[in-house]
Design a protein around this motif. Structure first.
Motif, PDB file in Angstrom:
ATOM      1  N   ALA A  75       6.933   5.106  -6.426  1.00  0.00           N
ATOM      2  CA  ALA A  75       5.539   5.135  -5.960  1.00  0.00           C
ATOM      3  C   ALA A  75       4.856   3.829  -6.373  1.00  0.00           C
ATOM      4  CB  ALA A  75       4.816   6.333  -6.551  1.00  0.00           C
ATOM      5  N   PRO A  76       4.171   3.164  -5.449  1.00  0.00           N
ATOM      6  CA  PRO A  76       3.538   1.876  -5.755  1.00  0.00           C
ATOM      7  C   PRO A  76       2.171   2.036  -6.436  1.00  0.00           C
ATOM      8  CG  PRO A  76       3.249   2.383  -3.454  1.00  0.00           C
ATOM      9  CD  PRO A  76       4.096   3.483  -4.034  1.00  0.00           C
ATOM     10  N   ASN A  77       2.141   2.748  -7.533  1.00  0.00           N
ATOM     11  CA  ASN A  77       0.871   3.014  -8.214  1.00  0.00           C
ATOM     12  C   ASN A  77       0.166   1.735  -8.662  1.00  0.00           C
ATOM     13  OD1 ASN A  77       1.138   5.838  -7.975  1.00  0.00           O
ATOM     14  ND2 ASN A  77       2.541   5.848  -9.721  1.00  0.00           N
ATOM     15  N   GLU A  78       0.933   0.796  -9.209  1.00  0.00           N
ATOM     16  CA  GLU A  78       0.328  -0.456  -9.684  1.00  0.00           C
ATOM     17  C   GLU A  78      -0.223  -1.261  -8.507  1.00  0.00           C
ATOM     18  OE1 GLU A  78      -0.965  -3.400 -12.342  1.00  0.00           O
ATOM     19  OE2 GLU A  78      -0.486  -1.292 -12.575  1.00  0.00           O
ATOM     20  N   GLN A  79       0.508  -1.295  -7.415  1.00  0.00           N
ATOM     21  CA  GLN A  79       0.025  -2.018  -6.232  1.00  0.00           C
ATOM     22  C   GLN A  79      -1.242  -1.372  -5.688  1.00  0.00           C
ATOM     23  OE1 GLN A  79       1.110  -5.009  -4.757  1.00  0.00           O
ATOM     24  NE2 GLN A  79      -0.898  -4.688  -3.848  1.00  0.00           N
ATOM     25  N   MET A  80      -1.293  -0.065  -5.691  1.00  0.00           N
ATOM     26  CA  MET A  80      -2.493   0.630  -5.227  1.00  0.00           C
ATOM     27  C   MET A  80      -3.688   0.254  -6.111  1.00  0.00           C
ATOM     28  SD  MET A  80      -1.635   2.372  -2.522  1.00  0.00           S
ATOM     29  CE  MET A  80      -2.814   3.689  -2.291  1.00  0.00           C
TER      30      MET A  80
END
Length: 118
Positions: A23-28
């Motif tokens: 999941a791209p949590n940091e990118q979000m």
């Protein structure tokens, strides 16, 4: 001999697990931060097309996250971040030009005043 096929199957499963996108949590988070920064300098979606694009792409990224399409979510979020940064740059450039125009007007006025004084 039956242990080798088991190890081979485990290796294949391990590689398949590594291939899945996290999941791209940091990118979000970075994307949301870029949108906030653009708005903080005065970018408005109705005035700066790139900010509207960024908001739309972030919405799509959130939808992709909900569907667990993490690769697509990451791509949308990355594009949204870049659009938001472009919107911020456009607003800052416009403000800089306006300040430059004000300074040039003042310089012209001072030159005229100095010319009149001589």
């Amino acid at each position: 001999m039956s242990i080798r096929p088991l190890f081979a199957a485990l290796a294949v499963l391990a590689l398949a697990g590594c291939a899945a996108d996290p999941a791209p949590n940091e990118q979000m988070r970075l994307t949301e931060q870029a949108l906030e920064q653009a708005k903080a300098v005065g970018a408005m979606p109705e005035d700066v097309a790139e900010l509207k694009l960024a908001e739309d792409k972030l919405l799509r990224a959130r939808a992709e996250m909900s569907d667990q399409s993490f690769k697509d979510a990451r791509m949308q979020a990355e594009q949204a971040e870049l659009d938001a940064r472009l919107a911020e740059a456009r607003v800052l450039t416009l403000k800089s030009r306006e300040q430059l125009n004000v300074l040039n007007t003042r310089i012209t006025r001072l030159r005229k005043q100095l010319g009149d004084a001589q």
